[in-house]
Design a protein around this motif. Structure first.
Motif, PDB file in Angstrom:
ATOM      1  N   ALA A  29      -6.159   3.104   0.448  1.00  0.00           N
ATOM      2  CA  ALA A  29      -7.071   2.082   0.952  1.00  0.00           C
ATOM      3  C   ALA A  29      -6.806   0.726   0.321  1.00  0.00           C
ATOM      4  CB  ALA A  29      -8.515   2.510   0.710  1.00  0.00           C
ATOM      5  N   SER A  30      -6.391   0.730  -0.938  1.00  0.00           N
ATOM      6  CA  SER A  30      -6.142  -0.542  -1.616  1.00  0.00           C
ATOM      7  C   SER A  30      -4.915  -1.255  -1.061  1.00  0.00           C
ATOM      8  CB  SER A  30      -5.962  -0.313  -3.121  1.00  0.00           C
ATOM      9  OG  SER A  30      -4.724   0.335  -3.403  1.00  0.00           O
ATOM     10  N   VAL A  31      -4.031  -0.513  -0.405  1.00  0.00           N
ATOM     11  CA  VAL A  31      -2.846  -1.102   0.212  1.00  0.00           C
ATOM     12  C   VAL A  31      -3.197  -1.723   1.568  1.00  0.00           C
ATOM     13  CG1 VAL A  31      -0.544  -0.595   1.135  1.00  0.00           C
ATOM     14  CG2 VAL A  31      -1.311   0.502  -0.987  1.00  0.00           C
ATOM     15  N   GLN A  32      -4.210  -1.177   2.235  1.00  0.00           N
ATOM     16  CA  GLN A  32      -4.548  -1.638   3.579  1.00  0.00           C
ATOM     17  C   GLN A  32      -5.068  -3.074   3.549  1.00  0.00           C
ATOM     18  OE1 GLN A  32      -7.642   0.568   5.690  1.00  0.00           O
ATOM     19  NE2 GLN A  32      -6.530   0.287   7.622  1.00  0.00           N
ATOM     20  N   PHE A  41       3.610  -0.797   0.462  1.00  0.00           N
ATOM     21  CA  PHE A  41       2.760  -1.213  -0.651  1.00  0.00           C
ATOM     22  C   PHE A  41       2.611  -2.719  -0.518  1.00  0.00           C
ATOM     23  CE2 PHE A  41       7.133  -0.547  -2.194  1.00  0.00           C
ATOM     24  CZ  PHE A  41       7.476  -1.798  -2.680  1.00  0.00           C
ATOM     25  N   ARG A  42       1.646  -3.292  -1.208  1.00  0.00           N
ATOM     26  CA  ARG A  42       1.405  -4.723  -1.046  1.00  0.00           C
ATOM     27  C   ARG A  42       2.651  -5.514  -1.440  1.00  0.00           C
ATOM     28  NH1 ARG A  42      -3.542  -7.078   0.127  1.00  0.00           N
ATOM     29  NH2 ARG A  42      -4.771  -5.525   1.258  1.00  0.00           N
ATOM     30  N   GLY A  43       3.041  -6.405  -0.525  1.00  0.00           N
ATOM     31  CA  GLY A  43       4.231  -7.215  -0.737  1.00  0.00           C
ATOM     32  C   GLY A  43       5.471  -6.649  -0.090  1.00  0.00           C
ATOM     33  N   HIS A  44       5.424  -5.392   0.347  1.00  0.00           N
ATOM     34  CA  HIS A  44       6.566  -4.771   1.022  1.00  0.00           C
ATOM     35  C   HIS A  44       6.301  -4.785   2.527  1.00  0.00           C
ATOM     36  CE1 HIS A  44      10.347  -2.706   0.695  1.00  0.00           C
ATOM     37  NE2 HIS A  44       9.925  -1.633   1.359  1.00  0.00           N
ATOM     38  N   HIS A  45       7.238  -4.205   3.298  1.00  0.00           N
ATOM     39  CA  HIS A  45       7.069  -4.281   4.739  1.00  0.00           C
ATOM     40  C   HIS A  45       6.210  -3.137   5.280  1.00  0.00           C
ATOM     41  CE1 HIS A  45      10.697  -1.513   4.978  1.00  0.00           C
ATOM     42  NE2 HIS A  45       9.905  -0.971   5.877  1.00  0.00           N
ATOM     43  N   LEU A  46       5.750  -3.313   6.500  1.00  0.00           N
ATOM     44  CA  LEU A  46       5.094  -2.274   7.282  1.00  0.00           C
ATOM     45  C   LEU A  46       6.047  -1.831   8.376  1.00  0.00           C
ATOM     46  CD1 LEU A  46       1.568  -2.294   8.903  1.00  0.00           C
ATOM     47  CD2 LEU A  46       3.578  -2.073  10.363  1.00  0.00           C
ATOM     48  N   GLU A 315       8.562   2.627  -7.071  1.00  0.00           N
ATOM     49  CA  GLU A 315       7.606   2.204  -6.056  1.00  0.00           C
ATOM     50  C   GLU A 315       6.718   3.377  -5.684  1.00  0.00           C
ATOM     51  OE1 GLU A 315      10.325   0.964  -2.945  1.00  0.00           O
ATOM     52  OE2 GLU A 315      10.200   2.924  -1.967  1.00  0.00           O
ATOM     53  N   GLN A 316       5.510   3.054  -5.299  1.00  0.00           N
ATOM     54  CA  GLN A 316       4.532   4.048  -4.871  1.00  0.00           C
ATOM     55  C   GLN A 316       4.089   3.661  -3.464  1.00  0.00           C
ATOM     56  OE1 GLN A 316       1.527   3.594  -7.861  1.00  0.00           O
ATOM     57  NE2 GLN A 316       2.937   4.090  -9.525  1.00  0.00           N
ATOM     58  N   THR A 317       4.519   4.425  -2.483  1.00  0.00           N
ATOM     59  CA  THR A 317       4.273   4.040  -1.097  1.00  0.00           C
ATOM     60  C   THR A 317       3.046   4.747  -0.519  1.00  0.00           C
ATOM     61  OG1 THR A 317       5.847   5.750  -0.403  1.00  0.00           O
ATOM     62  CG2 THR A 317       6.686   3.493  -0.604  1.00  0.00           C
ATOM     63  N   ALA A 318       2.341   4.020   0.342  1.00  0.00           N
ATOM     64  CA  ALA A 318       1.157   4.575   0.986  1.00  0.00           C
ATOM     65  C   ALA A 318       1.512   5.797   1.825  1.00  0.00           C
ATOM     66  CB  ALA A 318       0.492   3.503   1.853  1.00  0.00           C
ATOM     67  N   TRP A 319       2.700   5.758   2.456  1.00  0.00           N
ATOM     68  CA  TRP A 319       3.063   6.892   3.314  1.00  0.00           C
ATOM     69  C   TRP A 319       3.437   8.132   2.516  1.00  0.00           C
ATOM     70  CZ3 TRP A 319       8.101   8.303   2.486  1.00  0.00           C
ATOM     71  CH2 TRP A 319       8.990   7.317   2.030  1.00  0.00           C
ATOM     72  N   THR A 320       3.971   7.965   1.307  1.00  0.00           N
ATOM     73  CA  THR A 320       4.232   9.149   0.480  1.00  0.00           C
ATOM     74  C   THR A 320       2.918   9.814   0.107  1.00  0.00           C
ATOM     75  OG1 THR A 320       6.290   8.245  -0.415  1.00  0.00           O
ATOM     76  CG2 THR A 320       5.238   9.995  -1.672  1.00  0.00           C
TER      77      THR A 320
END
Length: 355
Positions: A29-32, A41-46, A315-320
């Motif tokens: 949620a913090s990434v959204q 993650f914040r600053g990376h691509h979607l 890196e810690q990704t939301a999708w992982t």
């Protein structure tokens, strides 16, 4: 703040407690972004596929408003031809960084929309998203090849790429079945989609020669199972055939052989495929091994180089994190997640008359 009570469905002994699951959900949620976009993650691509994966995890945790916001972002930024660009800087739709249009990225909205509907029973949402799903399917099927496989993408200048990826087509097959389920729910038959899904499933399950040779990648091993084109005895045999090649006991699943690198996304997805194939014990083993990738903040590192004892990349990704929660939700019996990935009740499409 996510309530631990809303993540009781994500409790899995040896993998996640309710508190740990809530921590992971808060991390996603913090990434959204405020507009619903979920970048890596914040600053990376979607990218659209991973955006949907994270949204489904939020729905599995009961964060329905956040899930709906993610799909609203897709609806608001769908291109006129039914597609989305392959990447957007930090989820900013005004800043696409890759203007190619990948078919499996675009198809996955159907999986997410059906999962959200099953999670919420929200018919108004299904009505709003139906045109989005329909346009996306039309874009994707315009690249289906005579052998049933779906071409990889349209390049930045719109040129279609006929070469097909087994992983991508497996995901598209799953998406078409979810789109057909939505169509059936709305009582709007789509015979062309049924034919396309049947032919694609046949190609994935029976004709590896119709796809680019990427068998060094673990996704090409398990995705035909995860996407539902290969199930039953054939799925179990496929899992056995690749197990020693890709699985590193105690660590997880290699992304690509022979590299000494296990990745969280592939490991969690394999666990989900194992569950779908009736191998829940093995799925649980994989998820237990993955605990070494869990960070102190409840998110998950993308990968680990086991020969060097090194987390990489840092890196810690939301999708992982999302893929972990979806695998746990399936093993825990979450109804929407089991229906979507178990796929027993999804329309199968029409079987082709010839091979």
């Amino acid at each position: 703040m996510t309530s631990p009570g809303r993540t009781e469905r994500l409790v899995l002994p040896g993998v996640l407690t309710a508190g740990q699951a809530a921590e992971t959900v808060r991390g996603i949620a913090s990434v959204q972004r405020d507009d619903g976009a979920i970048p890596w993650f914040r600053g990376h691509h979607l990218d659209p596929w991973d955006h949907v994966e994270a949204a489904m995890a939020l729905d599995a945790a009961g964060e329905y408003a956040r899930g709906e916001a993610a799909y609203r972002w897709l609806a608001d930024h769908q291109l006129p031809d039914g597609s989305w660009y392959a990447a957007y800087a930090d989820g900013d739709a005004t800043r696409p960084t890759d203007r190619a249009k990948e078919t499996n990225f675009c198809a996955y909205v159907a999986v997410g929309v059906w999962h959200h509907y099953l999670s919420t029973g929200d018919d108004a949402f299904a009505d709003r998203m139906w045109p989005v799903v329909s346009r996306a399917v039309r874009f994707v099927l315009a690249l289906q090849q005579p052998g049933g496989q779906v071409g990889w993408k349209r390049t930045t200048d719109g040129t279609p790429v006929a070469d097909a990826l087994l992983t991508g087509s497996s995901s598209i097959h799953h998406a078409l079945r979810c789109a057909l389920a939505l169509a059936d729910h709305r009582e709007e038959p789509q015979p062309d989609w049924e034919m396309a899904a049947g032919w694609l499933g046949h190609a994935v399950g029976n004709h590896p020669e119709r796809f680019l040779d990427k068998d060094r990648y673990s996704m090409d091993w398990y995705y035909p199972v995860l996407g539902g084109a290969v199930r039953g005895a054939a799925a179990k045999q496929r899992i056995e055939d690749g197990w020693d090649r890709f699985v590193v006991p105690g660590f997880g699943v290699r992304c690509v052989v022979p590299n000494p690198w296990v990745t969280g996304g592939e490991s969690a997805e394999l666990a989900l495929a194992l569950w779908a194939a009736g191998e829940s014990d093995r799925a649980l083993d994989i998820l237990c091994w993955m605990r070494h990738l869990r960070a102190d903040n409840g998110m998950y590192w993308t990968g680990y180089v086991f020969e060097d004892d090194a987390v990489w990349p840092r890196e810690q990704t939301a999708w992982t994190a999302g893929s972990v929660l979806l695998a746990v939700a399936a093993l825990g019996g979450d109804p929407a997640t089991t229906a979507v990935f178990g796929a027993e009740d999804l329309p199968a499409g029409l079987s082709p008359d010839c091979c």
